[in-house]
Write a protein that holds these residues in place. Structure first.
Motif, PDB file in Angstrom:
ATOM      1  N   PRO A 134      11.775   3.588  -7.727  1.00  0.00           N
ATOM      2  CA  PRO A 134      10.395   3.316  -8.138  1.00  0.00           C
ATOM      3  C   PRO A 134      10.235   2.778  -9.560  1.00  0.00           C
ATOM      4  CG  PRO A 134      10.549   5.463  -7.076  1.00  0.00           C
ATOM      5  CD  PRO A 134      11.945   4.964  -7.261  1.00  0.00           C
ATOM      6  N   ASN A 135      11.160   3.105 -10.462  1.00  0.00           N
ATOM      7  CA  ASN A 135      11.029   2.658 -11.856  1.00  0.00           C
ATOM      8  C   ASN A 135      11.824   1.399 -12.168  1.00  0.00           C
ATOM      9  OD1 ASN A 135       9.342   4.843 -12.485  1.00  0.00           O
ATOM     10  ND2 ASN A 135      11.116   6.164 -12.723  1.00  0.00           N
ATOM     11  N   LEU A 136      12.502   0.847 -11.195  1.00  0.00           N
ATOM     12  CA  LEU A 136      13.306  -0.360 -11.399  1.00  0.00           C
ATOM     13  C   LEU A 136      12.402  -1.545 -11.717  1.00  0.00           C
ATOM     14  CD1 LEU A 136      16.145  -1.709 -11.161  1.00  0.00           C
ATOM     15  CD2 LEU A 136      15.618  -2.061  -8.739  1.00  0.00           C
ATOM     16  N   HIS A 137      12.765  -2.312 -12.742  1.00  0.00           N
ATOM     17  CA  HIS A 137      12.014  -3.522 -13.071  1.00  0.00           C
ATOM     18  C   HIS A 137      12.520  -4.638 -12.158  1.00  0.00           C
ATOM     19  CE1 HIS A 137      10.527  -6.964 -15.409  1.00  0.00           C
ATOM     20  NE2 HIS A 137       9.559  -6.115 -15.718  1.00  0.00           N
ATOM     21  N   ILE A 138      11.610  -5.249 -11.416  1.00  0.00           N
ATOM     22  CA  ILE A 138      11.982  -6.266 -10.434  1.00  0.00           C
ATOM     23  C   ILE A 138      11.328  -7.596 -10.788  1.00  0.00           C
ATOM     24  CG2 ILE A 138      11.952  -6.921  -7.998  1.00  0.00           C
ATOM     25  CD1 ILE A 138      11.643  -3.906  -7.339  1.00  0.00           C
ATOM     26  N   VAL A 139      12.176  -8.616 -10.940  1.00  0.00           N
ATOM     27  CA  VAL A 139      11.712  -9.974 -11.227  1.00  0.00           C
ATOM     28  C   VAL A 139      12.144 -10.864 -10.069  1.00  0.00           C
ATOM     29  CG1 VAL A 139      11.864 -11.930 -12.827  1.00  0.00           C
ATOM     30  CG2 VAL A 139      11.978  -9.597 -13.709  1.00  0.00           C
ATOM     31  N   VAL A 140      11.228 -11.692  -9.602  1.00  0.00           N
ATOM     32  CA  VAL A 140      11.515 -12.567  -8.469  1.00  0.00           C
ATOM     33  C   VAL A 140      11.196 -14.006  -8.857  1.00  0.00           C
ATOM     34  CG1 VAL A 140      10.992 -13.086  -6.050  1.00  0.00           C
ATOM     35  CG2 VAL A 140      10.886 -10.725  -6.866  1.00  0.00           C
ATOM     36  N   ARG A 141      12.106 -14.902  -8.494  1.00  0.00           N
ATOM     37  CA  ARG A 141      11.855 -16.333  -8.656  1.00  0.00           C
ATOM     38  C   ARG A 141      11.443 -16.863  -7.289  1.00  0.00           C
ATOM     39  NH1 ARG A 141      15.856 -20.382  -7.831  1.00  0.00           N
ATOM     40  NH2 ARG A 141      15.906 -19.214  -5.910  1.00  0.00           N
ATOM     41  N   THR A 142      10.364 -17.610  -7.260  1.00  0.00           N
ATOM     42  CA  THR A 142       9.915 -18.234  -6.015  1.00  0.00           C
ATOM     43  C   THR A 142       9.612 -19.701  -6.276  1.00  0.00           C
ATOM     44  OG1 THR A 142       8.369 -18.059  -4.167  1.00  0.00           O
ATOM     45  CG2 THR A 142       7.482 -17.613  -6.346  1.00  0.00           C
ATOM     46  N   HIS A 143       9.597 -20.467  -5.223  1.00  0.00           N
ATOM     47  CA  HIS A 143       9.359 -21.904  -5.376  1.00  0.00           C
ATOM     48  C   HIS A 143       7.886 -22.276  -5.274  1.00  0.00           C
ATOM     49  CE1 HIS A 143      13.559 -22.963  -5.522  1.00  0.00           C
ATOM     50  NE2 HIS A 143      13.782 -22.182  -4.485  1.00  0.00           N
ATOM     51  N   TYR A 144       7.081 -21.449  -4.618  1.00  0.00           N
ATOM     52  CA  TYR A 144       5.691 -21.813  -4.346  1.00  0.00           C
ATOM     53  C   TYR A 144       4.724 -20.788  -4.910  1.00  0.00           C
ATOM     54  CZ  TYR A 144       8.134 -24.820  -1.089  1.00  0.00           C
ATOM     55  OH  TYR A 144       8.981 -25.735  -0.543  1.00  0.00           O
ATOM     56  N   LEU A 145       3.626 -21.279  -5.440  1.00  0.00           N
ATOM     57  CA  LEU A 145       2.597 -20.412  -5.991  1.00  0.00           C
ATOM     58  C   LEU A 145       2.013 -19.483  -4.932  1.00  0.00           C
ATOM     59  CD1 LEU A 145       0.718 -22.988  -8.259  1.00  0.00           C
ATOM     60  CD2 LEU A 145       2.242 -21.149  -9.003  1.00  0.00           C
ATOM     61  N   LEU A 146       1.959 -19.943  -3.693  1.00  0.00           N
ATOM     62  CA  LEU A 146       1.411 -19.130  -2.601  1.00  0.00           C
ATOM     63  C   LEU A 146       2.211 -17.857  -2.351  1.00  0.00           C
ATOM     64  CD1 LEU A 146       0.549 -21.910  -0.001  1.00  0.00           C
ATOM     65  CD2 LEU A 146      -1.068 -20.530  -1.336  1.00  0.00           C
ATOM     66  N   ASP A 147       3.461 -17.839  -2.766  1.00  0.00           N
ATOM     67  CA  ASP A 147       4.315 -16.678  -2.535  1.00  0.00           C
ATOM     68  C   ASP A 147       4.158 -15.593  -3.597  1.00  0.00           C
ATOM     69  OD1 ASP A 147       5.435 -17.882  -0.269  1.00  0.00           O
ATOM     70  OD2 ASP A 147       6.920 -18.938  -1.495  1.00  0.00           O
TER      71      ASP A 147
END
Length: 161
Positions: A134-147
């Motif tokens: 629950p305390n893990l910092h999660i960063v995600v790269r996506t290609h589309y703004l809709l995501d």
């Protein structure tokens, strides 16, 4: 053509399952999550990078240059080999799988960075990781703004498009 959408949706699960077969693991000639030694599970404050494409390579270089412990997981055997050849700890594993994240030390990791090309896989990985840590910092790269919104709703801290 009819089977393709179904095959694509089961692809990550199938790939994760294939890594559990001992004979196939030998043929892959890469380290799988099941092969990992206890040293990974004992890691603390490390970064888990899901995906070793162009962005994964650049992130890994930056982390290495700053002395930040990290490891790579990918379901592409060539990417795992390429990462291993640069001296980075890399394993064949599906980042959307609870067991894989557990064995990668997600509970004690500082951050999870998802650089996968499939937005639904990224969303699934975020849900699994958030439930596990629950305390893990999660960063995600996506290609589309809709995501961005669905991934944030799944529990990501930051989503970069």
């Amino acid at each position: 053509m009819f089977i393709t959408p179904f095959a694509m949706s089961f692809g990550p699960r199938l790939t994760a399952g294939l890594g559990k077969l001992p004979r196939l693991r030998q043929l892959l000639e890469v380290e799988t999550v099941e092969d990992m030694t206890g040293s990974v599970s004992e890691m603390r404050n490390h970064v888990i990078v899901g995906g070793y494409g162009f962005a994964g390579v650049e992130l890994s270089k930056a982390l290495k240059n700053h002395g930040i412990p990290h490891l790579i997981t990918d379901i592409n055997i060539e990417n795992v080999n390429r990462a291993s050849q640069t001296g980075v700890r890399a394993v064949f594993g599906d980042v959307t799988n609870h067991e894989v994240l557990l064995k990668l030390g997600a509970v004690h990791a500082k951050e999870l960075v998802l650089l996968v090309n499939d937005p639904s896989a990224a969303e699934q990985a975020v849900r699994v990781a958030r439930k596990l840590a629950p305390n893990l910092h999660i960063v995600v790269r996506t290609h589309y703004l809709l995501d961005i919104e669905p991934i944030l709703a799944a529990g990501a801290n930051d989503v970069v498009s």
